[in-house]
Write a protein that holds these residues in place. Sequence first.
Motif, PDB file in Angstrom:
ATOM      1  N   ALA A 112      15.010  23.381  79.683  1.00  0.00           N
ATOM      2  CA  ALA A 112      13.722  23.342  79.058  1.00  0.00           C
ATOM      3  C   ALA A 112      13.543  21.924  78.758  1.00  0.00           C
ATOM      4  O   ALA A 112      12.034  21.487  78.548  1.00  0.00           O
ATOM      5  CB  ALA A 112      13.593  24.291  77.765  1.00  0.00           C
ATOM      6  N   ILE A 113      14.501  21.164  78.290  1.00  0.00           N
ATOM      7  CA  ILE A 113      14.022  19.645  78.091  1.00  0.00           C
ATOM      8  C   ILE A 113      13.494  18.913  79.300  1.00  0.00           C
ATOM      9  O   ILE A 113      12.726  18.243  79.006  1.00  0.00           O
ATOM     10  CB  ILE A 113      15.391  18.952  77.741  1.00  0.00           C
ATOM     11  CG1 ILE A 113      16.147  19.568  76.377  1.00  0.00           C
ATOM     12  CG2 ILE A 113      15.242  17.447  77.770  1.00  0.00           C
ATOM     13  CD1 ILE A 113      17.527  19.084  76.242  1.00  0.00           C
ATOM     14  N   SER A 114      13.980  19.387  80.282  1.00  0.00           N
ATOM     15  CA  SER A 114      13.027  18.645  81.724  1.00  0.00           C
ATOM     16  C   SER A 114      11.669  19.039  81.629  1.00  0.00           C
ATOM     17  O   SER A 114      10.926  18.398  82.138  1.00  0.00           O
ATOM     18  CB  SER A 114      13.706  19.058  82.942  1.00  0.00           C
ATOM     19  OG  SER A 114      13.631  20.473  83.296  1.00  0.00           O
ATOM     20  N   TYR A 115      11.311  20.182  81.083  1.00  0.00           N
ATOM     21  CA  TYR A 115       9.865  20.824  81.050  1.00  0.00           C
ATOM     22  C   TYR A 115       9.301  19.969  80.091  1.00  0.00           C
ATOM     23  O   TYR A 115       8.114  19.735  80.270  1.00  0.00           O
ATOM     24  CB  TYR A 115       9.830  22.235  80.880  1.00  0.00           C
ATOM     25  CG  TYR A 115      10.484  23.184  81.812  1.00  0.00           C
ATOM     26  CD1 TYR A 115      10.765  22.646  83.170  1.00  0.00           C
ATOM     27  CD2 TYR A 115      10.991  24.325  81.489  1.00  0.00           C
ATOM     28  CE1 TYR A 115      11.419  23.531  83.778  1.00  0.00           C
ATOM     29  CE2 TYR A 115      11.542  25.101  82.213  1.00  0.00           C
ATOM     30  CZ  TYR A 115      12.004  24.717  83.541  1.00  0.00           C
ATOM     31  OH  TYR A 115      12.526  25.671  84.444  1.00  0.00           O
ATOM     32  N   MET A 116       9.639  19.645  78.725  1.00  0.00           N
ATOM     33  CA  MET A 116       9.258  18.852  77.850  1.00  0.00           C
ATOM     34  C   MET A 116       8.835  17.381  78.245  1.00  0.00           C
ATOM     35  O   MET A 116       7.786  16.877  78.096  1.00  0.00           O
ATOM     36  CB  MET A 116      10.169  18.869  76.639  1.00  0.00           C
ATOM     37  CG  MET A 116       9.831  19.958  75.626  1.00  0.00           C
ATOM     38  SD  MET A 116      10.701  19.908  73.890  1.00  0.00           S
ATOM     39  CE  MET A 116      12.265  20.302  74.360  1.00  0.00           C
ATOM     40  N   GLY A 117      10.026  16.849  79.213  1.00  0.00           N
ATOM     41  CA  GLY A 117       9.760  15.535  79.735  1.00  0.00           C
ATOM     42  C   GLY A 117       8.479  15.454  80.542  1.00  0.00           C
ATOM     43  O   GLY A 117       7.914  14.405  80.488  1.00  0.00           O
ATOM     44  N   THR A 118       8.395  16.529  81.359  1.00  0.00           N
ATOM     45  CA  THR A 118       7.384  16.557  82.644  1.00  0.00           C
ATOM     46  C   THR A 118       5.930  16.801  81.427  1.00  0.00           C
ATOM     47  O   THR A 118       4.822  16.316  82.051  1.00  0.00           O
ATOM     48  CB  THR A 118       7.420  17.525  83.467  1.00  0.00           C
ATOM     49  OG1 THR A 118       8.592  17.355  84.295  1.00  0.00           O
ATOM     50  CG2 THR A 118       6.351  17.861  84.175  1.00  0.00           C
ATOM     51  N   ALA A 119       5.868  17.690  80.703  1.00  0.00           N
ATOM     52  CA  ALA A 119       4.693  17.763  79.997  1.00  0.00           C
ATOM     53  C   ALA A 119       4.268  16.645  79.085  1.00  0.00           C
ATOM     54  O   ALA A 119       3.181  16.318  79.067  1.00  0.00           O
ATOM     55  CB  ALA A 119       5.012  18.961  78.726  1.00  0.00           C
ATOM     56  N   LEU A 120       5.317  15.790  78.502  1.00  0.00           N
ATOM     57  CA  LEU A 120       4.785  14.390  78.004  1.00  0.00           C
ATOM     58  C   LEU A 120       4.345  13.777  79.097  1.00  0.00           C
ATOM     59  O   LEU A 120       3.327  13.117  78.758  1.00  0.00           O
ATOM     60  CB  LEU A 120       6.280  13.793  77.340  1.00  0.00           C
ATOM     61  CG  LEU A 120       5.861  12.503  77.009  1.00  0.00           C
ATOM     62  CD1 LEU A 120       4.801  12.583  75.721  1.00  0.00           C
ATOM     63  CD2 LEU A 120       7.398  11.789  76.315  1.00  0.00           C
ATOM     64  N   LEU A 121       4.933  13.498  80.402  1.00  0.00           N
ATOM     65  CA  LEU A 121       4.294  12.510  81.432  1.00  0.00           C
ATOM     66  C   LEU A 121       3.061  13.150  81.642  1.00  0.00           C
ATOM     67  O   LEU A 121       1.826  12.285  82.101  1.00  0.00           O
ATOM     68  CB  LEU A 121       5.482  12.511  82.271  1.00  0.00           C
ATOM     69  CG  LEU A 121       6.517  11.687  81.981  1.00  0.00           C
ATOM     70  CD1 LEU A 121       7.615  11.712  83.210  1.00  0.00           C
ATOM     71  CD2 LEU A 121       6.204  10.210  81.803  1.00  0.00           C
TER      72      LEU A 121
END
Length: 411
Positions: A112-121
């Motif tokens: 889910a951290i990868s999802y947060m990173g993509t959401a931020l970007l």
Amino acid sequence: MTLTGRTALSRLAAVTAISTIIGLGVPVTTAGGAVTAGGGHRRPCVSSPRPDGGPAADVLRIAEQARSEMDLKSVILRVTLDGRELVTTALGESMTGVPADPAMHFRNGNIAISYMGTALLRLVDEGRVGLDDPVSRWLPDLPHGEGITLRMLGASTTGLVDYVKAPGFAESVVADPFRQWTPEELVGISTGRDRLYAPGTNWNYSHANFVVLGAALEKITGTRLDVLLRQQVLGPLGLGETRNSFTPEIPSPVLHAFTSDRGTYEESTFWNPSWTTAPGAVETTDICDLARSAVGIGSGELLSPSAYRELLNPGTVGLGTPTSACPETICLANTAATHYGMGVILLNGWIAQHPLFFGYSASQDYLPCERLAIAVSTTGGRNARDGHSAHTIAQRIAAALAPDHPIPDFG
């Protein structure tokens, strides 16, 4: 059959295409399942037919050998090439007498951290924030927040101590595995200690970074994190079996987990995962969604080219050699050093995440230049020794299918 180099992946792609024609492989949709005769609907996540030979048989053999060798209770995996299923399978048991099944849900932890990173970007792409904006703009009460940027949170370069490694924390979790932890408690453990270094000058993995990032994303958008991730990532990628829960619930069918963390082998399926990351990003998934996630996140399909470059190399310092920032040549970097991107790990050209906790192990890996995705989930048996067993299995699959790009160890 032995596969070597670029020729191996070319032959593998050909085998996959032929298998699709005769019904053994199925085109993957954005929902992570497959196109049906009616068109567009997601098929259930099911095992593919047992292969007679070729690369799919090699993958199955690796999984069966690893399960026996590592004393794993279950191994569930899915491998896709160029968007098409190569093999999906489930070995072993969820519980005694209950066979493991590809449709079973398990905890995905730091995926889910990868999802947060993509959401931020994606918010950066929309012009709503800048990566170098100070987090104090949205979280004014965070100690020293004026010196911490959104980029530092996503790339884990804030200097915040990892609360998971703080003295006594692991003992507290094991002593009361059903405890509900609050984000204030968790971040307070980290901010209550001296920073390891000045923000932006080094790197260390800290769970606190992503608890803070989750809170910042909520403030930036005025949207609860689970809803935001659904809107920005899970929905667009069609991850219909990936969802947050604010309780230890796991949707049925459940892949049960067991661990000896407390000195006796016991079920840990419903231990409380509230300490693992930001509320709203404590998720469960299935293996088809995990494979689709590997492709969607690893290829940067939701991001602009500039945001994808930030995903792969946000300027991480203090952690090996930065991987090439050019998506088209990422496989040419050929560095075995671990490199941290924006919520993802880069390992010799593979874009990955590898959660491990409460008896669950998983691995999400994508090699962009070959469009090869590996998704593995495991649970341990009574005598299991290799905690990161899913990562080990992914390494062995990569060695067979993409020998020019082995997945190195990490951590």
